[in-house]
Enzyme design. Structure first.
Site, PDB file in Angstrom:
ATOM      1  CD  GLN A 185      -3.068  -0.965   2.242  1.00 51.45           C
ATOM      2  OE1 GLN A 185      -3.299  -1.971   2.903  1.00 51.45           O
ATOM      3  NE2 GLN A 185      -3.675   0.197   2.480  1.00 51.45           N
ATOM      4  NE  ARG A 195     -13.926   0.762   3.373  1.00 53.77           N
ATOM      5  CZ  ARG A 195     -14.235   0.213   2.229  1.00 53.77           C
ATOM      6  NH1 ARG A 195     -14.218  -1.085   2.086  1.00 53.77           N
ATOM      7  NH2 ARG A 195     -14.556   0.955   1.200  1.00 53.77           N
ATOM      8  CB  CYS A 196     -10.978   2.987  10.781  1.00 52.14           C
ATOM      9  SG  CYS A 196      -9.782   2.883  12.087  1.00 52.14           S
ATOM     10  CD  GLU A 215      -9.388   5.013   6.275  1.00 52.99           C
ATOM     11  OE1 GLU A 215      -9.272   6.228   6.470  1.00 52.99           O
ATOM     12  OE2 GLU A 215      -8.557   4.183   6.628  1.00 52.99           O
TER      13      GLU A 215
HETATM   14  N1  PCD Z   1     -14.885  13.260  -2.185  1.00 56.51           N
HETATM   15  C1  PCD Z   1     -14.489  12.086  -2.730  1.00 56.51           C
HETATM   16  C2  PCD Z   1     -13.653  11.248  -1.999  1.00 56.51           C
HETATM   17  C3  PCD Z   1     -13.232  10.064  -2.565  1.00 56.51           C
HETATM   18  N2  PCD Z   1     -13.662   9.723  -3.786  1.00 56.51           N
HETATM   19  C4  PCD Z   1     -13.181   8.458  -4.387  1.00 56.51           C
HETATM   20  O1  PCD Z   1     -13.397   7.384  -3.509  1.00 56.51           O
HETATM   21  C5  PCD Z   1     -12.267   6.533  -3.478  1.00 56.51           C
HETATM   22  C6  PCD Z   1     -11.650   6.460  -2.034  1.00 56.51           C
HETATM   23  O2  PCD Z   1     -11.011   7.694  -1.769  1.00 56.51           O
HETATM   24  P1  PCD Z   1     -10.331   8.064  -0.377  1.00 56.51           P
HETATM   25  O3  PCD Z   1     -11.344   8.176   0.687  1.00 56.51           O
HETATM   26  O4  PCD Z   1      -9.451   9.212  -0.615  1.00 56.51           O
HETATM   27  O5  PCD Z   1      -9.455   6.806   0.005  1.00 56.51           O
HETATM   28  P2  PCD Z   1      -8.109   6.259  -0.660  1.00 56.51           P
HETATM   29  O6  PCD Z   1      -6.936   6.841   0.016  1.00 56.51           O
HETATM   30  O7  PCD Z   1      -8.225   6.354  -2.124  1.00 56.51           O
HETATM   31  O8  PCD Z   1      -8.232   4.739  -0.335  1.00 56.51           O
HETATM   32  C7  PCD Z   1      -7.902   4.265   0.967  1.00 56.51           C
HETATM   33  C8  PCD Z   1      -9.148   3.662   1.589  1.00 56.51           C
HETATM   34  O9  PCD Z   1      -9.861   2.863   0.654  1.00 56.51           O
HETATM   35  C9  PCD Z   1     -10.899   2.058   1.193  1.00 56.51           C
HETATM   36  N3  PCD Z   1     -11.676   1.511   0.123  1.00 56.51           N
HETATM   37  C10 PCD Z   1     -11.249   0.370  -0.533  1.00 56.51           C
HETATM   38  N4  PCD Z   1     -11.869  -0.023  -1.636  1.00 56.51           N
HETATM   39  C11 PCD Z   1     -11.439  -1.135  -2.280  1.00 56.51           C
HETATM   40  N5  PCD Z   1     -12.114  -1.541  -3.387  1.00 56.51           N
HETATM   41  N6  PCD Z   1     -10.390  -1.859  -1.829  1.00 56.51           N
HETATM   42  C12 PCD Z   1      -9.721  -1.498  -0.719  1.00 56.51           C
HETATM   43  O10 PCD Z   1      -8.671  -2.216  -0.299  1.00 56.51           O
HETATM   44  C13 PCD Z   1     -10.150  -0.382   0.001  1.00 56.51           C
HETATM   45  N7  PCD Z   1      -9.527   0.006   1.183  1.00 56.51           N
HETATM   46  C14 PCD Z   1     -10.228   0.944   2.018  1.00 56.51           C
HETATM   47  C15 PCD Z   1      -9.278   1.594   2.963  1.00 56.51           C
HETATM   48  S1  PCD Z   1      -8.829   0.716   4.327  1.00 56.51           S
HETATM   49 MO1  PCD Z   1      -6.889   1.753   5.265  1.00 56.51          MO
HETATM   50  O11 PCD Z   1      -5.705   1.007   4.352  1.00 56.51           O
HETATM   51  O12 PCD Z   1      -7.221   0.673   6.682  1.00 56.51           O
HETATM   52  O13 PCD Z   1      -5.957   2.873   6.299  1.00 56.51           O
HETATM   53  S2  PCD Z   1      -7.732   3.495   3.893  1.00 56.51           S
HETATM   54  C16 PCD Z   1      -8.752   2.831   2.769  1.00 56.51           C
HETATM   55  C17 PCD Z   1     -11.230   7.065  -4.474  1.00 56.51           C
HETATM   56  O14 PCD Z   1     -11.403   6.425  -5.691  1.00 56.51           O
HETATM   57  C18 PCD Z   1     -11.677   8.537  -4.611  1.00 56.51           C
HETATM   58  O15 PCD Z   1     -11.285   9.121  -5.710  1.00 56.51           O
HETATM   59  C19 PCD Z   1     -14.519  10.549  -4.495  1.00 56.51           C
HETATM   60  O16 PCD Z   1     -14.936  10.205  -5.613  1.00 56.51           O
HETATM   61  N8  PCD Z   1     -14.926  11.750  -3.953  1.00 56.51           N
HETATM   62 CU   LIG Z   2      -7.954   2.344  12.746  1.00 55.19          CU
END
Ligand code: PCD
Ligand SMILES: [Cu+]
Length: 806
Positions: free
Chosen positions: A237, A384-385, A760
């Site tokens: 990433q 996802r936060c 997120e």
């Molecule tokens: N106002 C606005 C904002 C935003 N957007 C869009 O929506 C999306 C998202 O963005 P953002 O919020 O800026 O974010 P980024 O940096 O691009 O990415 C990152 C995130 O992303 C989410 N989502 C998703 N989806 C998918 N399909 N796969 C994946 O793996 C994933 N992962 C998850 C996570 S866990 Mo961490 O790493 O825990 O810190 S952090 C994270 C991109 O396409 C953009 O361009 C729009 O349209 N408008």
């Molecule tokens: Cu977190």
């Protein structure tokens, strides 16, 4: 202009720029099976690496015998810590300032820990060879409970830290203690609590879970000994960070390392960290002179790579009799596992947990976080936060509910009463953040109206009566959640990873015929960057998004950037794209002025061209300007049309949202049914509404999983109980609820196009909505707090404990 000339609106529509629900360009390749993932990379002479892993959670290693494995035809090498030690690579630094064993050095500290790396001609030989490596273990006492880990006579887990009274984040008060991180004013908070009308207290546990992307982690390392170049393809990433770290660790000069993230099958935070598999593959390729591939299987991924959460949050919230919140106190015991490998900006060992005052105007607050070692896998990530924001949102949204119960007040009303008001932005929070913008009341009212909140409360009350009369066995829960996210790390002055400042970048090259390529320092894992970044640029430079190629993930070509996580791509790299686009336009304006024989200042931009002010029939389109840039000598201007922007954001962005879940719960079976899930998101300017909707569906589904069943569970001796998808809950289309999405649009005042992150948000806001729905269903029967995940058994147990089965 004659009638044939398209209007500005028509031309703008053709560009497919900001606000256009452009179809995802990457999906053509994905839906036809033409994606190119790490495991698709095949090279002549390529070897396969795989780990011998520890069956024990805590044990001393008395001996390792590799003879039988080496004797198996097709086995090329078996690496142990002893082989890595002379290179100084048997331990590696973690992202959190701790260090971690690459291969077990004298002992193992969690089940699934990497003990030896077997390199063979193919995977099947590998599997056989792993069984032939003889490791003699001596079991040691196991600690999986962070509170027990801090008892005076708890076993010493990290013998390598013996006698060290301070670590990367200050003093250590116990041999299994990592740090205490404190924010806010504890004395003032205690004082407020002491004379408050009402104080509600609760311990909120956010269980350990795992991002579990469909594609597991892996890499291919190829050391070309002839020209000294190392190429590393992987599920990264943050490819540039991997390159820098690999250079610092190996001593190979950075220009001789090329890191490539090809297509990635979901990241969700799991692919931010640096894993032993990468180090071992590189070493094995250097040692054997052949490319080495390492790909985890599902169990490896669940057992040994970055987990998420595992926060015990002890809270106190105080208020006046009529419900004005006066203070918040939060003490966290954070289980970090065997090594502190959390992925957070350096100065924030508990990430942005200090956003735990949420959407509310709370005058004083205190947060203390104790990080603790246990015999579990390392690597707390923001699944996802953005850096512990879901923990923070879950905590405050539970505390609000608990306070509402204590006050005897409606929880929706309590929220509205305490929201930060629109005219208070930019808002300075008690725990040190400056919220850039927001309009919480508008969003909240829209949400309550959309679900007809008042009617739901009436229905719920009737249901309770019917239940008491024995006419139904189903309860109705209304789960409320109003969250504030903090994404877009971050200003370089306070956000860095291992010293590397968290800016991001975009480089644009316009071709002579008026199409373009842009490269960014981020990397899509499914978010659709190739679609959306082209849209930002289309609106900035007047070239159709369809004529702009977006490239990410190859460090030999992409400008340096810190990667994609913490929803930072839009706030940071997206801003860089807009800024680079504006540089292109500035140069284009000079070219146009020359071509039209007017002064720069006499021109104005109109969608895809510069027109002469007051004489719109005189213009030069971007296509014409591009051609001239390369092919016509323009006095005072270099040929070509390129720009690069490295963008250091002045602040983070603060997306927010209002989520409401309506849930039916069967008291006798513990099953549930999500009747309705309404998600209103405000992510500022919306680039691609369709992609945003997809992001909300995906994130809400992960929230549903976490709240309702997903758990990385351990038994008392440290065995992972949910190491396969038989036990670890990943919702299928069968379980996944239907979502209704909605929005308000409050642009970020400091982002060049006003956009905030969104990826997120649905997880941050979704988890409390689902969990609050479960709690709310049982609230009329006296339930205050119960721990997630709310699987069938736990819900049944709540009902049973409340005496609803008798
Ligand atoms: N106002 C606005 C904002 C935003 N957007 C869009 O929506 C999306 C998202 O963005 P953002 O919020 O800026 O974010 P980024 O940096 O691009 O990415 C990152 C995130 O992303 C989410 N989502 C998703 N989806 C998918 N399909 N796969 C994946 O793996 C994933 N992962 C998850 C996570 S866990 Mo961490 O790493 O825990 O810190 S952090 C994270 C991109 O396409 C953009 O361009 C729009 O349209 N408008
Ligand atoms: Cu977190």
């Amino acid at each position: 202009m004659n009638d044939q000339t398209p209007t500005s609106v028509e031309r703008a529509t053709k560009l497919k720029g900001l606000g256009h629900s452009r179809k995802r360009v990457e999906d053509v390749r994905f839906t036809q099976g033409k994606g190119n993932y790490v495991d698709d990379i095949k090279m002549p002479g390529m070897l396969f690496g795989d780990f011998v892993r520890s069956p024990y959670a805590h044990a001393r290693i008395k001996s390792i015998n590799i003879d039988a494995a080496m004797a198996l035809p097709g086995v090329v090498a078996v690496l142990t810590a002893k082989d890595l030690e002379p290179l100084g690579l048997h331990w590696m630094p973690t992202l959190a300032g701790d260090k971690q064993m690459v291969l077990a050095d004298g002992k193992v500290l969690f089940q699934g820990q990497e003990v030896a790396f077997v390199v063979a001609d193919d995977r099947y030989i590998n599997a056989d060879a792993i069984d032939l490596v003889e490791v003699e273990y001596e079991e040691l006492p196991v600690v999986t409970d962070p509170f027990k880990a801090l008892e005076p006579d708890a076993p010493v887990l990290r013998e390598d830290l013996a006698g060290q009274t301070s670590g990367a984040h200050g003093a250590r008060k116990h041999h299994n203690h990592i740090f205490l991180w404190e924010v806010g004013d504890e004395a003032a908070t205690d004082e407020v609590m002491a004379d408050a009308d009402v104080v509600a207290e609760e311990t909120v546990y956010y269980h350990r879970t795992h991002p579990c992307p469909l594609e597991t982690c892996g890499c291919v390392a190829s050391m070309d000994k002839v020209n000294g170049k190392l190429t590393l393809w992987g599920t990264f990433q943050a490819p540039h960070v991997v390159r820098t770290v690999a250079s610092l660790l190996s001593g190979i000069e950075e220009h001789n390392i090329r890191v490539v993230s090809p297509d990635i099958g979901g990241g969700f935070g799991n692919k931010v960290g640096v894993y032993p598999g990468y180090v071992c593959s590189i070493v094995a390729s250097i040692v054997t002179g052949r490319p080495v591939k390492w790909i985890e299987d599902r169990m490896d991924n669940l057992m040994a790579t970055a987990f998420a959460r595992d926060y015990w949050m002890k809270g106190k919230i105080s208020a006046t009799k009529d419900g004005k919140i006066t203070g918040l106190h939060c003490q966290v015991t954070a289980d970090h596992g065997a090594f502190d490998a959390c992925a957070d900006p350096t100065k924030f060992p508990a990430g942005f947990m200090s956003i735990c005052t949420g959407s509310y105007d709370i005058p004083v607050a205190y947060l203390g976080v104790d990080g603790v070692y246990t015999n579990k896998a390392p690597g707390g990530v923001s699944y996802r936060c953005s850096f512990r924001v879901t923990e923070a949102a879950y905590f405050i949204e539970r505390m609000i509910e608990v306070l509402a119960i204590k006050l005897g007040m409606d929880a929706a009303e309590l929220r509205a009463k305490n929201f930060i008001k629109k005219d208070q932005f930019p808002y300075q929070s008690a725990l040190g953040w400056e919220y850039d913008s927001g309009d919480y009341h508008t969003a909240w009212e829209k949400a309550l109206k959309a679900v007809d909140y008042d009617a739901l409360r009436v229905e719920q009350a009737e249901r309770v009566e019917a239940f008491k009369r024995g006419e139904t066995r189903k309860l109705l829960g209304i789960g409320l959640s109003h969250f504030t996210e903090i994404v877009g790390a971050g200003p370089v002055k306070n956000c860095d990873i291992l010293g590397m400042g968290m800016f991001d970048s975009c480089e644009i090259r316009i071709h002579p015929t008026g199409s373009a390529i842009a490269r960014l320092g981020t990397i899509s894992q499914g978010q659709g960057h190739a679609t959306t970044f082209a849209q930002i640029l289309a609106s900035e430079i007047g070239i159709s998004a369809d004529s702009i190629t977006i490239e990410e993930g190859d460090t030999d070509t992409a400008p340096y950037g810190l990667g994609t996580y913490g929803s930072r791509s839009t706030p940071v790299a997206g801003a860089a794209a807009a800024m680079a686009g504006r540089k292109i336009r500035a140069k284009a304006q000079m070219t146009a002025a020359y071509l039209l024989e007017v002064h720069d200042g006499d021109l104005e931009w109109d969608v895809d061209r510069f027109i002469v002010k007051g004489a719109p029939e005189q213009f030069k389109t971007m296509t014409e300007i591009a051609y001239a840039s390369y092919n016509q000598a323009i006095p005072g201007l270099e040929p070509g049309l390129e720009a690069v922007s490295y963008y250091d954001p002045p602040n983070m962005t603060y997306p927010f949202g209002a989520y409401i879940c309506v849930m039916e719960i069967d008291v006798d079976t513990g099953t549930h049914e999500v009747r309705r899930f309404y998600a209103l998101d405000d992510c500022g300017t919306r680039i691609n509404p369709m992609i945003i909707e997809g992001q909300v569906h995906g994130g809400a589904t992960e929230a549903y999983a976490i709240a309702m069943g997903q758990e990385l569970a351990y038994d008392e001796i440290g065995n992972v109980k949910t190491g396969t998808l038989m036990d670890f809950f990943l919702p299928t289309s069968w379980e996944t609820p239907t979502y209704e999405t909605d929005f308000t649009e409050t642009p970020s005042p400091h982002h060049p196009i006003g956009a905030k992150g969104v990826g997120e948000s649905p997880n941050v806001g979704g988890v409390p909505a689902f969990s609050n729905a479960v709690h709310d269903a049982f609230r009329p029967f006296g339930l205050k707090q119960s721990h997630m995940p709310h699987d069938q058994w736990r819900i049944w147990k709540i009902a049973n404990d409340l005496g609803l089965h008798s």
